[in-house]
Enzyme design. Structure first.
Site, PDB file in Angstrom:
ATOM      1  N   ASP A 113      20.655  27.654  65.920  1.00  0.00           N
ATOM      2  CA  ASP A 113      20.986  28.610  65.200  1.00  0.00           C
ATOM      3  C   ASP A 113      19.468  29.439  64.618  1.00  0.00           C
ATOM      4  O   ASP A 113      18.660  28.634  64.036  1.00  0.00           O
ATOM      5  CB  ASP A 113      21.744  28.344  63.855  1.00  0.00           C
ATOM      6  CG  ASP A 113      22.071  29.536  63.044  1.00  0.00           C
ATOM      7  OD1 ASP A 113      21.474  30.536  62.976  1.00  0.00           O
ATOM      8  OD2 ASP A 113      22.933  29.462  62.311  1.00  0.00           O
ATOM      9  N   HIS A 114      19.116  30.719  65.198  1.00  0.00           N
ATOM     10  CA  HIS A 114      18.076  31.207  64.918  1.00  0.00           C
ATOM     11  C   HIS A 114      17.667  31.592  63.580  1.00  0.00           C
ATOM     12  O   HIS A 114      16.410  31.830  63.350  1.00  0.00           O
ATOM     13  CB  HIS A 114      17.718  32.424  65.822  1.00  0.00           C
ATOM     14  CG  HIS A 114      16.415  32.530  66.871  1.00  0.00           C
ATOM     15  ND1 HIS A 114      15.419  32.288  66.162  1.00  0.00           N
ATOM     16  CD2 HIS A 114      16.036  32.781  67.949  1.00  0.00           C
ATOM     17  CE1 HIS A 114      14.370  32.467  67.149  1.00  0.00           C
ATOM     18  NE2 HIS A 114      14.698  32.848  68.136  1.00  0.00           N
ATOM     19  N   ARG A 115      18.708  31.584  62.817  1.00  0.00           N
ATOM     20  CA  ARG A 115      18.677  31.867  61.388  1.00  0.00           C
ATOM     21  C   ARG A 115      17.907  30.878  60.626  1.00  0.00           C
ATOM     22  O   ARG A 115      16.900  31.002  59.766  1.00  0.00           O
ATOM     23  CB  ARG A 115      19.873  32.094  60.651  1.00  0.00           C
ATOM     24  CG  ARG A 115      20.530  33.242  61.432  1.00  0.00           C
ATOM     25  CD  ARG A 115      21.942  33.622  60.521  1.00  0.00           C
ATOM     26  NE  ARG A 115      22.692  32.419  60.969  1.00  0.00           N
ATOM     27  CZ  ARG A 115      23.906  31.891  60.565  1.00  0.00           C
ATOM     28  NH1 ARG A 115      24.616  32.929  60.015  1.00  0.00           N
ATOM     29  NH2 ARG A 115      24.819  31.062  60.765  1.00  0.00           N
ATOM     30  N   CYS A 142      15.530  28.421  62.136  1.00  0.00           N
ATOM     31  CA  CYS A 142      14.129  28.158  62.477  1.00  0.00           C
ATOM     32  C   CYS A 142      13.767  29.153  63.565  1.00  0.00           C
ATOM     33  O   CYS A 142      14.711  29.784  64.184  1.00  0.00           O
ATOM     34  CB  CYS A 142      14.153  26.632  62.778  1.00  0.00           C
ATOM     35  SG  CYS A 142      15.100  26.271  64.460  1.00  0.00           S
TER      36      CYS A 142
END
Length: 422
Positions: free
Chosen positions: A392-394, A396
Site C-alpha cells: 500500500d503506497h499510502r 510507505c
C-alpha cells in the site's frame, strides 16, 4: 406443559449476515442438551457447527439442507419442560438455557449426549410447520382464504394481480385466469453470454468482495527480485537431517517475513480512512494463502513474531489441515496483519499479488527451480526463486518496500543473516 422456545441463527461474527444449511445434526423429536451442536452451516468464511443454547425436545426445524438463511432467522424450536416419565431425569438436567453468547463458532464446554427420540406430553406442544407465506411486497387487501390458498399453491404474487371485484378485490376467477397465463420469460440482454452461470456467494463471493475492495481502496504497487535460494534449501536439508519435526520451506519463509517486519514495521499496518491515520500494529498475525476444494482461504498464524521456525511450522501444518478438511473457524480466518502467498506450489514463477484488505502488504513467492546464475563470478546452475511484494503506497514509499524485499532476498540467499534476529 412444555414451553416451546425458538432458536434463531446467531450472529456468527466478522460481519457475516447469512449462512447456508449444510447438514442437520438433529431431527424433530430428538432430545438435545444445552450447547449441543444442532446444525452445520457454511458461511462466507468457514463451515460452522452451531450449538443450541436450550435443552429439550426438538419440535420443528426451519429450512432444508441447501437453504440460505439470514442471521436472526428461526433455525428450530425446542420444547423445554417435562416429557415422558422415563426421560424426566435427563430432561431435568438439559431443559435450561446456557446463557452463552453465540458469536463465532459455538459456545464453550459443549455437551455431547446420546440422541433419543421422544414425544411431548401433549400433541399441542408440537407446533405444526407454518405454511409457506405468500410472496407479497406489502399489505394485500382483504381476500378470501380460498383465494389466498389457491394463489399460494400456484406460486402467484397477489400484489401483481388486478382484481375484477368491487374496489379492485381479487376474486377466484382472477387467480384462475393468472394460472392460465404463462409467466413472461425474464429479459436477457442481447450481449449476455449464454454459458454456465455460477453464483458469487459464500467463500467465492467473499473473496470477490474483498479483492474488489482492495483494488478500489488501496493504491498498490509491486516490486520484485530474483534470489538464489540454494543456501536456503541446503540449510533446510541440514535441519531435517538433524532429526526432529520436518522443516518446510513455508515455515522458513514465514520466519524470514517476521524478521523483515521487525525491521520495516511500516508494512505491518493498516490505514484508518475515517481518521486519516496509519495504524502500525504491534503484533504480527501472519496470514498464508491456502487453496482448498471450497476455494482460496487465508488462515492466520497468531503472534507469528513470537514463534521460531519449529513453532511456525507446527501451526502452519495444523491450519493447513483444518483448511483442507473445512474445519477452520471464522476466528482462524480473520485478523491477519500481513500475508505470505506461496503460489510457487502451482508451478508458476511470478505474480502481482492483490493485498488482503485491510492489510498493507503481501509477499508472493514463486517456484524454486534450477536456473543459470552468476555465482562468485562464474556461470552456474543454482536454485532460483522470484519474490514479489505488493504494498500500500499510502503507508510507505518505494524505498521502504524495496528495503523490505531486499532484506527478504538476502535472508533467502544467506540464511545466516537470520542469526542476528533469532
Amino acid at each position: 406443559m412444555p414451553k416451546v422456545l425458538e432458536f434463531k441463527l446467531p450472529d456468527l461474527g466478522e460481519g457475516l449476515t447469512e449462512a447456508e444449511i449444510v447438514r442437520w445434526l438433529v431431527a424433530v423429536g430428538d432430545v438435545v442438551a444445552v450447547d449441543q451442536p444442532v446444525v452445520e452451516v457454511e458461511t462466507a468464511k468457514a463451515m460452522v457447527e452451531v450449538p443450541c443454547p436450550y435443552g429439550g425436545v426438538v419440535t420443528a426445524r426451519f429450512g432444508e439442507e441447501g437453504t440460505e438463511l439470514p442471521v436472526g432467522a428461526p433455525l428450530l424450536t425446542v420444547a423445554v419442560g417435562p416429557v415422558h416419565e422415563e426421560d424426566a431425569t435427563e430432561e431435568a438436567e438439559s431443559s435450561e438455557y446456557s446463557g452463552n453468547v453465540l458469536v463465532g463458532y459455538g459456545t464453550a464446554a459443549a455437551t455431547t449426549r446420546r440422541r433419543s427420540r421422544v414425544r411431548p406430553t401433549t400433541p399441542a406442544a408440537v407446533p405444526a410447520a407454518p405454511p409457506a407465506p405468500l410472496k407479497t411486497a406489502g399489505p394485500v387487501p382483504v381476500i378470501s382464504p380460498l383465494v389466498r390458498r389457491l394463489a399460494r399453491e400456484h406460486g402467484l404474487d397477489l400484489r401483481e394481480l388486478r382484481g375484477s371485484g368491487p374496489e379492485g378485490l381479487i376474486l377466484r376467477a382472477d387467480v384462475e385466469s393468472a394460472m392460465r397465463t404463462p409467466a413472461p420469460a425474464p429479459a436477457t440482454p442481447a450481449s449476455a453470454p449464454a454459458g454456465e452461470r455460477i453464483a458469487l456467494k459464500r467463500i467465492r463471493g467473499a473473496v470477490a468482495d474483498k479483492l474488489s475492495r482492495s483494488r478500489t481502496e488501496i493504491p498498490d504497487a509491486t516490486c520484485w527480485v530474483d534470489a538464489d535460494a540454494t543456501e536456503l534449501m541446503a540449510a533446510r536439508a541440514a535441519m531435517n537431517a538433524a532429526g526432529g519435526p520436518k522443516v518446510s520451506v513455508l515455515a522458513l519463509l514465514a520466519r524470514i517475513c517476521t524478521a523483515a517486519l521487525a525491521r520495516f514495521p511500516e508494512l505491518n499496518s493498516t490505514v484508518d480512512l475515517a481518521a486519516r491515520e496509519i495504524v502500525r500494529l504491534p503484533e504480527v498475525h501472519l496470514g498464508f494463502a491456502a487453496q482448498t476444494e471450497r476455494g482460496l482461504v487465508v488462515p492466520v498464524v497468531r503472534d507469528a513474531h513470537t514463534r521460531n521456525v519449529d513453532s511456525l511450522g507446527a501451526e502452519l501444518a495444523r491450519l493447513t489441515e483444518a483448511a483442507r478438511t473445512g474445519t477452520l473457524t471464522p476466528a482462524q480466518l480473520t485478523g491477519g496483519t500481513f500475508t505470505l502467498n506461496n503460489y510457487g506450489v502451482f508451478g508458476v514463477d511470478g505474480s502481482t499479488p492483490i493485498i488482503n484488505h485491510p492489510e498493507a502488504a503481501m509477499l508472493g513467492v514463486g517456484r524454486i527451480i534450477p536456473k543459470p546464475w552468476v555465482y562468485e563470478g562464474e556461470l552456474a546452475v543454482r536454485q532460483v526463486v522470484q519474490l514479489s511484494l505488493t504494498f500500500d503506497h499510502r503507508v510507505c514509499d518505494g524505498g521502504t518496500a524495496g528495503g523490505f524485499l531486499r532484506y527478504v532476498a538476502d535472508c533467502v540467499e544467506h540464511p545466516a543473516v537470520l542469526l542476528r534476529t533469532l
